[in-house]
Write a protein that holds these residues in place. Sequence first.
Motif, PDB file in Angstrom:
ATOM      1  N   ALA A 622      39.028  -8.681 -14.233  1.00  0.00           N
ATOM      2  CA  ALA A 622      38.100  -8.591 -15.443  1.00  0.00           C
ATOM      3  C   ALA A 622      37.573  -8.861 -15.343  1.00  0.00           C
ATOM      4  O   ALA A 622      36.485  -7.745 -17.155  1.00  0.00           O
ATOM      5  CB  ALA A 622      39.903  -8.996 -16.722  1.00  0.00           C
ATOM      6  N   GLU A 641      43.545   0.765 -12.494  1.00  0.00           N
ATOM      7  CA  GLU A 641      44.393   1.786 -12.883  1.00  0.00           C
ATOM      8  C   GLU A 641      45.037   2.076 -11.944  1.00  0.00           C
ATOM      9  O   GLU A 641      46.076   1.960 -11.958  1.00  0.00           O
ATOM     10  CB  GLU A 641      43.504   3.154 -13.301  1.00  0.00           C
ATOM     11  N   SER A 644      48.016  -1.247 -12.291  1.00  0.00           N
ATOM     12  CA  SER A 644      48.296  -0.878 -14.171  1.00  0.00           C
ATOM     13  C   SER A 644      49.167   0.440 -13.259  1.00  0.00           C
ATOM     14  O   SER A 644      50.730  -0.814 -14.493  1.00  0.00           O
ATOM     15  CB  SER A 644      47.731  -0.561 -15.246  1.00  0.00           C
ATOM     16  N   ARG A 650      51.727  -3.908 -12.381  1.00  0.00           N
ATOM     17  CA  ARG A 650      51.975  -3.578 -14.450  1.00  0.00           C
ATOM     18  C   ARG A 650      52.010  -4.495 -14.516  1.00  0.00           C
ATOM     19  O   ARG A 650      50.881  -5.025 -15.909  1.00  0.00           O
ATOM     20  CB  ARG A 650      52.539  -2.696 -14.276  1.00  0.00           C
ATOM     21  N   PHE A 653      48.581  -6.668 -15.468  1.00  0.00           N
ATOM     22  CA  PHE A 653      48.021  -5.720 -16.286  1.00  0.00           C
ATOM     23  C   PHE A 653      47.937  -6.539 -17.371  1.00  0.00           C
ATOM     24  O   PHE A 653      47.361  -6.281 -18.416  1.00  0.00           O
ATOM     25  CB  PHE A 653      47.704  -5.103 -15.519  1.00  0.00           C
ATOM     26  N   ASN A 654      49.439  -6.436 -17.887  1.00  0.00           N
ATOM     27  CA  ASN A 654      49.701  -6.524 -18.993  1.00  0.00           C
ATOM     28  C   ASN A 654      49.559  -7.709 -19.696  1.00  0.00           C
ATOM     29  O   ASN A 654      49.821  -8.372 -21.057  1.00  0.00           O
ATOM     30  CB  ASN A 654      51.565  -7.048 -19.172  1.00  0.00           C
ATOM     31  N   LEU A 656      46.411  -9.805 -19.492  1.00  0.00           N
ATOM     32  CA  LEU A 656      44.777  -9.471 -19.370  1.00  0.00           C
ATOM     33  C   LEU A 656      45.705  -9.429 -21.155  1.00  0.00           C
ATOM     34  O   LEU A 656      45.963  -9.290 -22.013  1.00  0.00           O
ATOM     35  CB  LEU A 656      44.025  -8.386 -19.071  1.00  0.00           C
ATOM     36  N   LYS A 658      43.327  -8.996 -24.888  1.00  0.00           N
ATOM     37  CA  LYS A 658      43.020  -7.475 -26.104  1.00  0.00           C
ATOM     38  C   LYS A 658      41.770  -7.715 -25.763  1.00  0.00           C
ATOM     39  O   LYS A 658      41.750  -6.166 -25.246  1.00  0.00           O
ATOM     40  CB  LYS A 658      43.382  -8.120 -26.554  1.00  0.00           C
ATOM     41  N   GLN A 660      39.698  -7.850 -23.314  1.00  0.00           N
ATOM     42  CA  GLN A 660      39.693  -7.688 -21.938  1.00  0.00           C
ATOM     43  C   GLN A 660      40.417  -5.731 -22.014  1.00  0.00           C
ATOM     44  O   GLN A 660      39.882  -4.936 -21.293  1.00  0.00           O
ATOM     45  CB  GLN A 660      40.462  -7.818 -20.911  1.00  0.00           C
ATOM     46  N   LYS A 661      41.510  -5.781 -22.285  1.00  0.00           N
ATOM     47  CA  LYS A 661      42.712  -4.268 -22.388  1.00  0.00           C
ATOM     48  C   LYS A 661      41.170  -3.157 -23.286  1.00  0.00           C
ATOM     49  O   LYS A 661      41.055  -2.087 -22.966  1.00  0.00           O
ATOM     50  CB  LYS A 661      43.852  -4.537 -23.028  1.00  0.00           C
ATOM     51  N   PHE A 664      38.686  -2.501 -20.718  1.00  0.00           N
ATOM     52  CA  PHE A 664      38.897  -1.457 -20.130  1.00  0.00           C
ATOM     53  C   PHE A 664      39.704   0.051 -20.643  1.00  0.00           C
ATOM     54  O   PHE A 664      39.041   1.253 -19.832  1.00  0.00           O
ATOM     55  CB  PHE A 664      40.463  -1.649 -19.288  1.00  0.00           C
ATOM     56  N   ILE A 665      40.063   0.295 -21.609  1.00  0.00           N
ATOM     57  CA  ILE A 665      40.128   1.345 -22.526  1.00  0.00           C
ATOM     58  C   ILE A 665      38.649   1.566 -22.900  1.00  0.00           C
ATOM     59  O   ILE A 665      38.588   3.322 -22.603  1.00  0.00           O
ATOM     60  CB  ILE A 665      41.309   1.027 -23.842  1.00  0.00           C
TER      61      ILE A 665
END
Length: 696
Positions: A622, A641, A644, A650, A653-654, A656, A658, A660-661, A664-665
């Motif tokens: 990340a 991706e 995840s 997954r 990935f969950n 990570l 906020k 980092q997320k 990512f988004i």
Amino acid sequence: MSLSTPNDEASGRSPSGSISSTVRTERASARSSRSSRNNQLHVEYILVAEFSIDKGPTMEHQYPNAISGDEHMLAELMLPDQAHVRIQDWTIFFLHKDAERESVEVDASGHAPLIYVLNLVNTKHDKREKRGAKVKAMAICTRHSFLHIYKPILLLALEEYFKTPTVDTLAEIFTAVNAMDLSAMPDFSIFERQILSSSEQKEMFTEKFEEMAHIYPNAAQQQMRSPSSLGMLTTGDEDPETRATTYIDLAPGRNKLVNGRITINRDSHEFETKVVYSGIPIPIKVPVAIMPETVGDFSLIHLISTFSQHHSANPQPFALHPHLTTNGPYTHPIIVLVNGLLTQKRIIFLSHLRPSGEVADHVLAACSLASGGVLRGFTRHAFPYTDLSKVDELLLVPGFIAGVTNPTFGNHHGWWDILCNIDTGRIKISPEIKPCPPGDGASFGGFANISGHVDTGDNAFMDDVLNCISSKFGEKALRAKWRDWIVRFTRMAAAFEELIYGSSALWIGHEENHVIRGHGYVWPDEQTKMRDLAANMARIEGWRGSRTYHSYCQDVLQFYMAKPIKVVDLHHQIDRLRYLRLSIDDSAKIYTTIRDYVVEYEEINQLLCVLPENQGGLFPIAVGLFHPLQKVRFAVVELLERISTHMAGRHFFNSLNKFQKLAFIRLQQEKLNTAAESPNTGVTMGGLNIADAVTK
């Protein structure tokens, strides 16, 4: 250069099909392996022994037939010393069968699998008996290392045998335990098993349970109806279909009511089934991610606490021994124990005041501690319980680990190298221990230039372990920490061998075939490397002459053949991201290479194995979301991706945070916008194939 296999790396990344084709292949292999599993008995023998005032320990029954060997010896193991002074006691011991004479399959080391024996001793006081009590023992003999699942069955069975001491009682037990249905229990690959065993996530790989439920619907339905699943026991005559579906277990997160039916949030570390004995359904939870040298339901926390409490309050110096006291005379006792196991010393656990079952648990915990789920060969030479009558046979076994309750063992220093007294909480090195031969590496590699005592960091590690225990970390967390320690030790041993001997059997490959150079353990600088290798030199040299070293060399080869990615050392490259201050170009090459080669299902599993949750999970990956180069940030997005949508990935990935997320988004949207600006070429800066990503 180290050992290699022909035609393994020249072709680059090993070919893999799509994830769906991989799942179909796994289903086919699962059917074949499950067929052989169902043809094997869960329990091979049931033994009953009794203590006679006239004859001593005697064997009453062996069902369905007699085990080859000394019947009197078996009876003595089943009736441990001082068994009559306790109402109940558990013991565990192992039986070795001759593969040629018994026509059984052999393991990777060429030996027949051990037969694990779980034994229960009960004392019933009866004034009509000569000694005022009747002492009987019943044992279950199985090839399953998770033999602790049979404890509730043994409790009921021995109680029934006291009432009806006939062969028919044993036949009923034998039939009941072997009717246990494990057909719907999923099989895990070596990578999946490693991921699951080191994870606290209870829903990890739940999809594999669902797949098996579709393949074996009858077994899955029985699992849904099991008392453990429903949170209550049922009578044999009750129809489960007529039970009210509005019942919900109050245990948090256990059951959910969906469309009038109960769905189960299972713990994927266990497979729930049942054994119906005398009309009573007994819930059974079978561990599905068994690692090497894991036998029974021991506790590492209990073992470490036993031999740490007195040392912390009043440390006593050890007599120096190069293999054992790697941190000087005040080396932590647990480190002395582990060093003794690694270097194949004779070890005895002694307790005169405690039940033999507790002694056996310490032996099994010690085997698992030194194994770390990585090394094997300890339990095959372990004797969780033995007595004084078998000392001659015991002393013929090099590097044994034995549990005893007779204090006579403590007085004979020539019988052992390390004595672990459970009653006093102290570990003692024998004054008659053999001196270790001088290490070949002592005069090479610049070690002669390192003067004075070099700290191995073992005591600091134990301080961290004890802090975890005092902070109420769980058993899984502690086992993961010890696994990391053993993995670190084996990787340092590989570097030591390459430095001193020019090659190592602990690493297989040719670096000239790697897309990124570098393999093995990562040090921040050469000086630190030399200091660590010098500090661990004696321990490594001692381990190189042990059984576990040679077994691990075989396992390294098998693990290498199972790896789908052979052209890059993922563990090494991830450690470089973790610990080194890399240039922009060096880090970019690592991220883009991982993106290029980690694509399919098993390849992602291989990556996740070097990103355990207790070391931060996906954090090193990340961090690439904030790389200065856009093409690298997009490469990391593409990799995340894939992770995840992966069965296990997954959950990583969950985990990570906020921040980092959100990054990512944001980068996902930026990547799509960049692709939209060049729809004809289908490429962006850095050559990323964004058009394909958009159409997926």
